[in-house]
Scaffold this active site. Structure first.
Site, mmCIF file in Angstrom:
data_model
loop_
_atom_site.group_PDB
_atom_site.id
_atom_site.type_symbol
_atom_site.label_atom_id
_atom_site.label_comp_id
_atom_site.label_asym_id
_atom_site.label_seq_id
_atom_site.Cartn_x
_atom_site.Cartn_y
_atom_site.Cartn_z
ATOM 1 N N GLU A 241 0.807 -1.219 0.000
ATOM 2 C CA GLU A 241 0.000 0.000 0.000
ATOM 3 C C GLU A 241 0.845 1.277 0.000
ATOM 4 O O GLU A 241 0.464 2.267 -0.616
ATOM 5 C CB GLU A 241 -0.962 0.014 1.196
ATOM 6 C CG GLU A 241 -2.057 -1.041 1.074
ATOM 7 C CD GLU A 241 -3.146 -0.870 2.113
ATOM 8 O OE1 GLU A 241 -3.742 0.213 2.199
ATOM 9 O OE2 GLU A 241 -3.408 -1.841 2.858
ATOM 10 N N HIS A 257 7.945 -26.683 4.926
ATOM 11 C CA HIS A 257 7.252 -27.884 4.446
ATOM 12 C C HIS A 257 6.688 -27.700 3.046
ATOM 13 O O HIS A 257 5.939 -28.548 2.574
ATOM 14 C CB HIS A 257 6.161 -28.270 5.446
ATOM 15 C CG HIS A 257 6.735 -28.617 6.794
ATOM 16 N ND1 HIS A 257 7.150 -29.888 7.122
ATOM 17 C CD2 HIS A 257 7.026 -27.827 7.855
ATOM 18 C CE1 HIS A 257 7.657 -29.871 8.349
ATOM 19 N NE2 HIS A 257 7.590 -28.637 8.812
ATOM 20 N N LYS A 351 -13.509 -0.011 -4.846
ATOM 21 C CA LYS A 351 -14.678 0.293 -4.005
ATOM 22 C C LYS A 351 -15.729 1.065 -4.806
ATOM 23 O O LYS A 351 -16.924 0.816 -4.688
ATOM 24 C CB LYS A 351 -14.257 1.063 -2.759
ATOM 25 C CG LYS A 351 -13.520 0.178 -1.736
ATOM 26 C CD LYS A 351 -13.142 0.942 -0.455
ATOM 27 C CE LYS A 351 -12.452 0.013 0.534
ATOM 28 N NZ LYS A 351 -11.969 0.648 1.747
HETATM 29 O O1 PA5 Z 1 -5.318 0.654 4.281
HETATM 30 C C1 PA5 Z 1 -6.335 0.770 3.610
HETATM 31 O O2 PA5 Z 1 -6.722 1.857 3.131
HETATM 32 C C2 PA5 Z 1 -7.188 -0.439 3.348
HETATM 33 O O3 PA5 Z 1 -6.488 -1.618 3.609
HETATM 34 C C3 PA5 Z 1 -8.468 -0.347 4.173
HETATM 35 O O4 PA5 Z 1 -8.170 -0.479 5.545
HETATM 36 C C4 PA5 Z 1 -9.471 -1.410 3.742
HETATM 37 O O5 PA5 Z 1 -9.829 -1.198 2.392
HETATM 38 C C5 PA5 Z 1 -10.731 -1.406 4.595
HETATM 39 O O6 PA5 Z 1 -11.255 -0.115 4.731
HETATM 40 P P1 PA5 Z 1 -11.661 0.388 6.188
HETATM 41 O O7 PA5 Z 1 -10.423 0.318 7.006
HETATM 42 O O8 PA5 Z 1 -12.143 1.779 6.013
HETATM 43 O O9 PA5 Z 1 -12.724 -0.544 6.672
#
Ligand code: PA5
Length: 357
Positions: A241, A257, A351
């Site tokens: 990310e 393994h 999303k």
């Molecule tokens: O880091 C991020 O932006 C994502 O991994 C979000 O955490 C994930 O898409 C879930 O969204 P939220 O944390 O708003 O539930």
């Protein structure tokens, strides 16, 4: 050609950081201290008489706190903690289940669906969120709601998302008072910041050194089934990310393994893998021996391996020492790639596409 950023130049580091990820990470210690004192103030306890199991349901940056809870409590509480990353909940969820529905935005559809399932199954639910639909549903249903501060990326809100789950288990009598241990951990990572934060030069900075090792390589992160399992997963997610780069993770002893057999072909790709081994001095002695043998097996095949050791006293400090080191490494790797660590356009796109249907 991508210009390589100078990790010793603070301005270079911050130039592309449009959402303040670097500042948010510097604030992790303060976040944990804030969370331990403030988030659960005036929050009601979930109404549950006897707990047989605990489920944390969430995705991505909101789920990792569940994994932290799972590994931290594994040797401390008599009930299992399961982390659920799906629309559905496991069949065992019922009136003796405590469900934490965790979503930073409060709008993640899988989490909202699992929340409804938990309610329908008669589980005791607690919502942890900044707001959104999850907060509205909790208010509608009279479900205890821990409102956490807005303003950062979910993956930069680990203190806000994780610490309240400890607080609830403490208030339910499953854990002792952890205020001291949490504050000690917060003080420890504040100290660690001096060593791995942006002002510390590369020559003394493990996170900057790791970022250089991973630059233009394929990161493979290995933990063990102690606390470092969740850290390996966290490093992978943060590299994805923040640095917008691939990364893969696994754990000892399981990887001995299967995965370890896969280091023969294709040679030219294996040469570009850099393995990070997350170490904890408390790992099982046989696991420590396995790690040594494994280093011998892969040593001449991959680009190289780097070991990063947990530090600090106590489970929480050790856990967060490794998380903090990896979080910084992922931000430095983003800088080396010349990319803005904050935006996650691909997740946003997904999303939006899903919402359009
Ligand atoms: O880091 C991020 O932006 C994502 O991994 C979000 O955490 C994930 O898409 C879930 O969204 P939220 O944390 O708003 O539930």
């Amino acid at each position: 050609m991508t210009q390589q950023f100078d990790l010793n130049n603070f301005e270079d580091l911050c130039r592309l950081d449009s959402t303040g990820m670097m500042a948010a990470l510097e604030g992790l210690s303060a976040q944990c201290s804030y969370a331990v004192c403030n988030i659960l103030k005036d929050v009601e306890l979930p109404n549950i008489e006897a707990i047989s199991n605990i489920v944390v349901t969430g995705l991505g940056g909101s789920a990792i706190g569940g994994d932290l809870l799972r590994v931290y409590t594994a040797d401390k509480i008599p009930v299992p903690v399961t982390v659920n990353r799906d629309y559905f909940l496991p069949k065992f969820v019922g009136p003796d289940t405590l469900v934490f529905a965790v979503s930073y935005s409060g709008n993640t559809e899988e989490t909202l669906s699992a929340y409804e399932e938990a309610r329908a199954g008669g589980a005791s639910v607690m919502a942890i969120t900044t707001g959104g639909k999850l907060a509205a549903m909790a208010l509608r249903d009279g479900v205890p709601l821990a409102k956490i501060p807005t303003g950062c990326a979910p993956r930069a809100a680990t203190g806000y998302l994780f610490i309240p789950t400890l607080g609830i288990l403490q208030r339910l009598g499953l854990l002792p008072d952890l205020t001291g241990e949490i504050n000690d951990m917060a003080s420890y990572i504040k100290e660690l910041h001096k060593k791995i934060g942006p002002e510390s030069p590369r020559e003394e900075n493990v996170s900057k050194q790791v970022a250089h090792k991973l630059y233009k390589k394929i990161p493979v992160i290995w933990g063990t089934t102690g606390i470092t399992e969740v850290v390996a997963q966290r490093w992978k997610g943060q590299i994805n990310e923040n640095a917008k780069a691939p990364a893969y993770w696994n754990v000892f002893p399981e990887l001995n393994h299967n995965e370890i057999v896969g280091f023969e072909y294709p040679r030219e790709i294996l040469n570009n893998i850099h393995v990070i081994i997350l170490r904890d001095e408390r790992d099982h002695l046989r696991v420590q021996k396995r790690i040594e043998i494994t280093k011998g097996i892969i040593g001449n095949v991959v680009d190289g391996f780097t070991e990063v050791w947990a530090s600090g006293d106590g489970d929480l400090a050790k856990l967060f020492s490794l998380i903090y080191t990896g979080d910084y490494a992922s931000l430095y790797l983003a800088a080396l790639y010349g990319t803005d660590p904050g935006p996650v356009k691909t997740i946003d796109y997904l999303k939006l596409e899903l919402a359009a249907e």
